[in-house]
Design a protein around this motif. Structure first.
Motif, PDB file in Angstrom:
ATOM      1  N   THR A   1       3.803   4.546   9.653  1.00 33.62           N
ATOM      2  CA  THR A   1       4.027   5.995   9.709  1.00 33.62           C
ATOM      3  C   THR A   1       4.264   6.565   8.318  1.00 33.62           C
ATOM      4  O   THR A   1       3.703   7.599   7.956  1.00 33.62           O
ATOM      5  CB  THR A   1       5.216   6.321  10.634  1.00 33.62           C
ATOM      6  N   ALA A   2       5.069   5.878   7.529  1.00 30.88           N
ATOM      7  CA  ALA A   2       5.347   6.348   6.166  1.00 30.88           C
ATOM      8  C   ALA A   2       4.070   6.348   5.334  1.00 30.88           C
ATOM      9  O   ALA A   2       3.822   7.281   4.559  1.00 30.88           O
ATOM     10  CB  ALA A   2       6.428   5.486   5.516  1.00 30.88           C
TER      11      ALA A   2
ATOM     12  N   LEU B   1       0.838  -1.205   0.000  1.00 28.76           N
ATOM     13  CA  LEU B   1       0.000   0.000   0.000  1.00 28.76           C
ATOM     14  C   LEU B   1       0.872   1.254   0.000  1.00 28.76           C
ATOM     15  O   LEU B   1       0.606   2.199  -0.741  1.00 28.76           O
ATOM     16  CB  LEU B   1      -0.958  -0.008   1.195  1.00 28.76           C
ATOM     17  N   LEU B   2       1.911   1.240   0.808  1.00 29.17           N
ATOM     18  CA  LEU B   2       2.852   2.363   0.824  1.00 29.17           C
ATOM     19  C   LEU B   2       3.543   2.512  -0.533  1.00 29.17           C
ATOM     20  O   LEU B   2       3.670   3.632  -1.052  1.00 29.17           O
ATOM     21  CB  LEU B   2       3.895   2.156   1.922  1.00 29.17           C
TER      22      LEU B   2
ATOM     23  N   ARG C   1      -0.185   9.204   2.579  1.00 36.36           N
ATOM     24  CA  ARG C   1      -1.611   9.348   2.305  1.00 36.36           C
ATOM     25  C   ARG C   1      -2.091  10.741   2.720  1.00 36.36           C
ATOM     26  O   ARG C   1      -2.936  11.330   2.050  1.00 36.36           O
ATOM     27  CB  ARG C   1      -2.395   8.249   3.019  1.00 36.36           C
ATOM     28  N   ALA C   2      -1.552  11.277   3.797  1.00 39.10           N
ATOM     29  CA  ALA C   2      -1.928  12.640   4.210  1.00 39.10           C
ATOM     30  C   ALA C   2      -1.559  13.640   3.123  1.00 39.10           C
ATOM     31  O   ALA C   2      -2.316  14.597   2.868  1.00 39.10           O
ATOM     32  CB  ALA C   2      -1.268  13.001   5.534  1.00 39.10           C
TER      33      ALA C   2
ATOM     34  N   SER D   1      11.683  -4.690   7.666  1.00 39.16           N
ATOM     35  CA  SER D   1      11.422  -3.371   8.252  1.00 39.16           C
ATOM     36  C   SER D   1      10.607  -3.507   9.528  1.00 39.16           C
ATOM     37  O   SER D   1      10.083  -4.572   9.843  1.00 39.16           O
ATOM     38  CB  SER D   1      10.643  -2.499   7.256  1.00 39.16           C
ATOM     39  N   ASP D   2      10.474  -2.400  10.220  1.00 40.36           N
ATOM     40  CA  ASP D   2       9.619  -2.318  11.388  1.00 40.36           C
ATOM     41  C   ASP D   2       8.224  -1.914  10.922  1.00 40.36           C
ATOM     42  O   ASP D   2       8.083  -0.970  10.132  1.00 40.36           O
ATOM     43  CB  ASP D   2      10.184  -1.285  12.366  1.00 40.36           C
ATOM     44  N   ILE D   3       7.177  -2.602  11.401  1.00 42.09           N
ATOM     45  CA  ILE D   3       5.818  -2.279  10.962  1.00 42.09           C
ATOM     46  C   ILE D   3       5.466  -0.835  11.309  1.00 42.09           C
ATOM     47  O   ILE D   3       4.760  -0.168  10.549  1.00 42.09           O
ATOM     48  CB  ILE D   3       4.778  -3.278  11.536  1.00 42.09           C
ATOM     49  N   GLY D   4       5.964  -0.336  12.415  1.00 44.86           N
ATOM     50  CA  GLY D   4       5.688   1.051  12.796  1.00 44.86           C
ATOM     51  C   GLY D   4       6.202   2.037  11.773  1.00 44.86           C
ATOM     52  O   GLY D   4       5.547   3.046  11.490  1.00 44.86           O
ATOM     53  N   GLU D   5       7.363   1.757  11.202  1.00 45.43           N
ATOM     54  CA  GLU D   5       7.928   2.637  10.171  1.00 45.43           C
ATOM     55  C   GLU D   5       7.073   2.593   8.903  1.00 45.43           C
ATOM     56  O   GLU D   5       6.838   3.626   8.265  1.00 45.43           O
ATOM     57  CB  GLU D   5       9.366   2.228   9.862  1.00 45.43           C
ATOM     58  N   ILE D   6       6.603   1.416   8.532  1.00 49.58           N
ATOM     59  CA  ILE D   6       5.744   1.288   7.351  1.00 49.58           C
ATOM     60  C   ILE D   6       4.448   2.058   7.570  1.00 49.58           C
ATOM     61  O   ILE D   6       4.007   2.823   6.706  1.00 49.58           O
ATOM     62  CB  ILE D   6       5.463  -0.196   7.029  1.00 49.58           C
TER      63      ILE D   6
END
Length: 175
Positions: A110-111, A64-65, A116-117, A103-108
């Motif tokens: 947040t990115a 998605l990212l 999206r913002a 990767s860290d899921i938190g980084e994904i």
């Protein structure tokens, strides 16, 4: 357990009024929160587990990212009044090469939220008539209004959220 129809096999009819763009904007705006809700409490073991060659939960989130630049570019295409939209890489090379499981899921998350913002910010600035602009979608070979691309992308988000939910059910019921 049956998984959703493969994305590439989906067919679309864009017969809704362009005036629905505010609702489509809300769907796009809400995806990061829905994704976070689905994955943030999962163990790393579950997040990176694969079923055969299919992507893991974390790889689906990373995908998605990976597609946010495509959507942002297509919005640029509408702003520039191009006759055709830029094409997606249907091989998903970016996702396969990204090693999202490393990767860290938190980084994904947040990115993805930040990307999206940025897209939502562009859409919020548009005048209503931009949502009716049309350009040829390269894979579907049909004209799509900007609001149709919003719907298409929201459906793609939901497709991967459904896949993630299916994997969560499969992997957590086995624990």
């Amino acid at each position: 357990m049956a998984f959703p129809t493969k994305w590439i096999e989906r067919q679309f009819d864009f017969d809704f009024p362009a005036a629905l763009y505010p609702q489509l904007l809300e769907r796009l705006r809400g995806t990061p929160a829905r994704l976070e809700d689905r994955v943030s409490r999962l163990s790393r073991k579950i997040l990176v587990l694969r079923r055969g060659e299919a992507w893991s939960i974390q790889e689906n989130a990373g995908h998605l990212l990976d597609l946010e630049p495509l959507l942002a570019g297509r919005l640029d295409d509408y702003e520039a009044r191009l006759p055709a939209l830029r094409a997606a890489d249907m091989s998903n090379r970016k996702t396969y090469e990204a090693s999202h499981n490393d990767s860290d899921i938190g980084e994904i998350l947040t990115a993805f939220r930040n990307a999206r913002a940025d897209i939502v910010s562009v859409l919020e600035r548009w005048a209503p008539e931009i949502y009716t602009r049309s350009a040829l979608h390269p894979r579907l070979k049909k004209p799509m209004r900007a609001c149709d691309v919003m719907y298409f992308h929201a459906e793609h988000d939901d497709h991967h959220l459904a896949v993630i939910s299916g994997l969560i059910r499969a992997f957590t019921s086995a624990e």
